[in-house]
Write a protein that holds these residues in place. Structure first.
Motif, PDB file in Angstrom:
ATOM      1  N   UNK A 127       0.828  -1.207   0.000  1.00 46.96           N
ATOM      2  CA  UNK A 127       0.000   0.000   0.000  1.00 46.96           C
ATOM      3  C   UNK A 127       0.863   1.258   0.000  1.00 46.96           C
ATOM      4  N   UNK A 128       1.895   1.263   0.809  1.00 44.21           N
ATOM      5  CA  UNK A 128       2.782   2.422   0.863  1.00 44.21           C
ATOM      6  C   UNK A 128       3.497   2.626  -0.465  1.00 44.21           C
ATOM      7  N   UNK A 129       3.920   1.540  -1.106  1.00 43.78           N
ATOM      8  CA  UNK A 129       4.631   1.659  -2.373  1.00 43.78           C
ATOM      9  C   UNK A 129       3.690   2.146  -3.482  1.00 43.78           C
ATOM     10  N   UNK A 130       2.408   1.716  -3.423  1.00 40.68           N
ATOM     11  CA  UNK A 130       1.456   2.208  -4.428  1.00 40.68           C
ATOM     12  C   UNK A 130       1.296   3.725  -4.315  1.00 40.68           C
ATOM     13  N   UNK A 131       1.199   4.233  -3.090  1.00 40.54           N
ATOM     14  CA  UNK A 131       1.072   5.676  -2.886  1.00 40.54           C
ATOM     15  C   UNK A 131       2.297   6.408  -3.406  1.00 40.54           C
ATOM     16  N   UNK A 132       3.448   5.890  -3.126  1.00 41.40           N
ATOM     17  CA  UNK A 132       4.691   6.507  -3.601  1.00 41.40           C
ATOM     18  C   UNK A 132       4.763   6.490  -5.124  1.00 41.40           C
ATOM     19  N   UNK A 133       4.323   5.395  -5.729  1.00 38.40           N
ATOM     20  CA  UNK A 133       4.353   5.278  -7.185  1.00 38.40           C
ATOM     21  C   UNK A 133       3.410   6.293  -7.831  1.00 38.40           C
ATOM     22  N   UNK A 134       2.253   6.515  -7.211  1.00 40.93           N
ATOM     23  CA  UNK A 134       1.309   7.506  -7.753  1.00 40.93           C
ATOM     24  C   UNK A 134       1.924   8.911  -7.720  1.00 40.93           C
ATOM     25  N   UNK A 135       2.578   9.240  -6.619  1.00 41.22           N
ATOM     26  CA  UNK A 135       3.219  10.547  -6.525  1.00 41.22           C
ATOM     27  C   UNK A 135       4.310  10.705  -7.583  1.00 41.22           C
ATOM     28  N   UNK A 136       5.090   9.669  -7.807  1.00 42.26           N
ATOM     29  CA  UNK A 136       6.139   9.733  -8.825  1.00 42.26           C
ATOM     30  C   UNK A 136       5.545   9.882 -10.228  1.00 42.26           C
ATOM     31  N   UNK A 137       4.438   9.194 -10.473  1.00 38.38           N
ATOM     32  CA  UNK A 137       3.810   9.294 -11.796  1.00 38.38           C
ATOM     33  C   UNK A 137       3.333  10.721 -12.068  1.00 38.38           C
ATOM     34  N   UNK A 138       2.838  11.384 -11.020  1.00 41.93           N
ATOM     35  CA  UNK A 138       2.390  12.769 -11.178  1.00 41.93           C
ATOM     36  C   UNK A 138       3.570  13.694 -11.449  1.00 41.93           C
ATOM     37  N   UNK A 139       4.683  13.416 -10.812  1.00 49.03           N
ATOM     38  CA  UNK A 139       5.858  14.280 -10.988  1.00 49.03           C
ATOM     39  C   UNK A 139       6.447  14.161 -12.386  1.00 49.03           C
ATOM     40  N   UNK A 140       6.346  13.031 -13.017  1.00 47.77           N
ATOM     41  CA  UNK A 140       6.973  12.815 -14.327  1.00 47.77           C
ATOM     42  C   UNK A 140       5.939  12.938 -15.468  1.00 47.77           C
ATOM     43  N   UNK A 141       4.888  13.822 -15.294  1.00 49.88           N
ATOM     44  CA  UNK A 141       3.922  14.072 -16.367  1.00 49.88           C
ATOM     45  C   UNK A 141       4.678  14.627 -17.578  1.00 49.88           C
ATOM     46  N   UNK A 142       4.354  14.210 -18.871  1.00 58.38           N
ATOM     47  CA  UNK A 142       5.181  14.517 -20.044  1.00 58.38           C
ATOM     48  C   UNK A 142       5.503  15.997 -20.220  1.00 58.38           C
ATOM     49  N   UNK A 143       4.529  16.906 -20.094  1.00 56.74           N
ATOM     50  CA  UNK A 143       4.818  18.334 -20.309  1.00 56.74           C
ATOM     51  C   UNK A 143       5.759  18.869 -19.234  1.00 56.74           C
ATOM     52  N   UNK A 144       5.534  18.471 -17.994  1.00 53.41           N
ATOM     53  CA  UNK A 144       6.417  18.916 -16.926  1.00 53.41           C
ATOM     54  C   UNK A 144       7.814  18.345 -17.112  1.00 53.41           C
ATOM     55  N   UNK A 145       7.866  17.106 -17.589  1.00 52.09           N
ATOM     56  CA  UNK A 145       9.164  16.488 -17.815  1.00 52.09           C
ATOM     57  C   UNK A 145       9.909  17.191 -18.936  1.00 52.09           C
ATOM     58  N   UNK A 146       9.193  17.625 -20.015  1.00 54.49           N
ATOM     59  CA  UNK A 146       9.842  18.333 -21.133  1.00 54.49           C
ATOM     60  C   UNK A 146      10.430  19.658 -20.674  1.00 54.49           C
ATOM     61  N   UNK A 147       9.646  20.406 -19.874  1.00 53.91           N
ATOM     62  CA  UNK A 147      10.175  21.669 -19.358  1.00 53.91           C
ATOM     63  C   UNK A 147      11.381  21.430 -18.440  1.00 53.91           C
ATOM     64  N   UNK A 148      11.315  20.389 -17.664  1.00 57.42           N
ATOM     65  CA  UNK A 148      12.432  20.086 -16.769  1.00 57.42           C
ATOM     66  C   UNK A 148      13.682  19.750 -17.563  1.00 57.42           C
TER      67      UNK A 148
END
Length: 470
Positions: free
Chosen positions: A333-354
């Motif tokens: 359960x804890x790893x699923x929550x962490x994975x969701x947060x990481x997926x939000x951080x690496x959204x394609x447009x945000x990743x391109x700007x980064x």
């Protein structure tokens, strides 16, 4: 001795008599050839060889009166032989002091259950024999025991063994040397009698708690010589089991006495695997208990000590399984929550700007590094040029100074040339290859050598005039 006219074959030294090998000696009869002869034999004794006389003596002492005799006396002159035989004498004190030489062969000496030494009062059972090579009588002992019999004698014998084993460091076993049986043994060794209830009690407990192979080393657990079997049984299990149980049911002090014997105690102390002592009941204590790694009150308790309880293990296993399952579910359960947060951080447009920001930063860093390197190289080149000029100037100055110093040294050397003043009109004067430094060193008529700037001259002194101040 087997009876009248039959006797054990005796051997001395390292050899041991073999039982069941009789040496039949025919008795001397009235009509035998020893008594036959000429008529004068009735008046004169027959001439015998020493061997014949020795044979007559052996026949004479081969009587029930000297066979299976029990003698009580004090051991003196004890001499144990390296082969295992024992030689000593039995003596008694009093006005009519008597001494009897004795021998106890190795096979009989093994059954002695107490330390043999001078001064010990014993009861010896055996027969009287005559040894022809030495021409002496001796008492051949088959059984030897302390003169004090009964429980009191056995108790004193136990205390004597306890002192001896304590002095040797065999007992008590130090706490740091006590070993615990393995938690999950693969095989349990049992030293006991196959006919007693002890073995069945141990088997029932192990079968119920934790079934595993049981290796039995059958032995007598009481009676004369039982200690030899017990010690041999303990040694026979070495390297074959993970733990050894030495067990015997309850009994009197006399019944448990064999477990006090030094042979049994030493065998337990020398065991390479842990030994559990379960001899007698809780109130019974033997010397074997002091040498064992652990002492338990009953054989059933020994079985419970060496194996775990299967029901308890299954319960613990279920608890551990439940704990692991809950822990893994929470971790997922804890790893699923962490994975969701990481997926939000690496959204394609945000990743391109980064990535664009990182490219810009990389280009800035490269430019700054290149500029810094060029400035550093330029500064180092300027420093090298300045150092080169400084070194060259210093070298030229040093060379000029060295030349001036060399010229000065040359002038000094030339000024100290002894022949240089001769060019001014001076001369060096020698007399007998010695420089003349004073008019006092020459006399009229002396032949002198003169060294001039361009040659030499020889002259004779006609007159010597001294200065006024001389």
């Amino acid at each position: 001795m087997a009876g009248k006219g039959q006797q054990m074959q005796l051997t001395f030294g390292d050899a041991e008599p073999e039982e069941g090998t009789p040496n039949v000696i025919a008795p001397v009869l009235e009509n035998s050839t020893l008594a036959a002869g000429d008529p004068q034999a009735a008046n004169e004794p027959a001439v015998l060889s020493v061997s014949d006389l020795a044979e007559r003596i052996r026949d004479a002492i081969d009587t029930p009166l000297l066979t299976n005799v029990c003698v009580q006396g004090e051991i003196t002159g004890y001499r144990p032989h390296s082969s295992g035989h024992m030689y000593f004498s039995l003596s008694e004190h009093g006005d009519d002091k008597a001494t009897m030489p004795c021998v106890m062969w190795k096979y009989a000496a093994k059954t002695v259950a107490f330390p043999v030494k001078d001064g010990v009062l014993v009861r010896a059972t055996g027969y009287v024999d005559f040894y022809p090579p030495y021409g002496k009588m001796q008492f051949v002992i088959k059984k030897l025991e302390p003169a004090l019999t009964g429980k009191t004698g056995l108790y004193l014998q136990k205390e004597e063994w306890k002192k001896q084993l304590t002095a040797e460091g065999v007992i008590p076993r130090a706490e740091c040397n006590r070993r615990s049986p393995p938690v999950f043994p693969s095989c349990v060794g049992v030293v006991t009698s196959r006919t007693g209830s002890v073995l069945q009690d141990i088997r029932n407990v192990i079968t119920r708690r934790y079934p595993l192979p049981i290796l039995l080393a059958h032995t007598a657990v009481q009676g004369d010589g039982a200690h030899i079997q017990i010690a041999a049984a303990i040694r026979s299990l070495q390297g074959k089991t993970d733990v050894i149980i030495v067990a015997r049911g309850g009994g009197s002090f006399e019944d448990l006495f064999e477990f006090n014997h030094p042979d049994v105690v030493r065998a337990i102390a020398a065991s390479a695997v842990p030994v559990i002592s379960a001899v007698g009941h809780e109130t019974d204590t033997t010397l074997a208990d002091y040498a064992a790694d652990r002492r338990v009150p009953t054989p059933s308790a020994a079985a419970e000590t060496v194996v775990p309880d299967r029901a308890v293990l299954l319960h613990q296993l279920e608890e551990m399984r439940r704990t692991i399952r809950d822990t893994i579910a929470g971790r997922f359960a804890a790893e699923r929550s962490t994975l969701a947060e990481l997926a939000e951080r690496v959204e394609p447009s945000r990743l391109s700007r980064k990535l664009d920001q990182m490219h810009q930063q990389t280009a800035d860093f490269a430019e700054r590094i290149t500029s810094a390197l060029l400035r550093r190289v330029s500064a180092e080149c300027e420093l090298c040029r300045t150092l080169g000029e400084t070194v060259a100037k210093s070298a030229r100055t040093r060379i000029a100074t060295a030349r001036l110093e060399l010229l000065a040294q040359k002038e000094i050397i030339l000024g100290r040339d002894p022949y240089k003043p001769l060019e001014l009109g001076y001369a060096l004067v020698w007399k007998d290859r010695t420089v003349v430094r004073s008019a006092k060193n020459i006399s009229t008529g002396d032949c002198l050598s003169l060294r001039l700037s361009d040659g030499e001259a020889v002259t004779v002194v006609e007159n010597v005039t001294y200065d006024r101040n001389t």
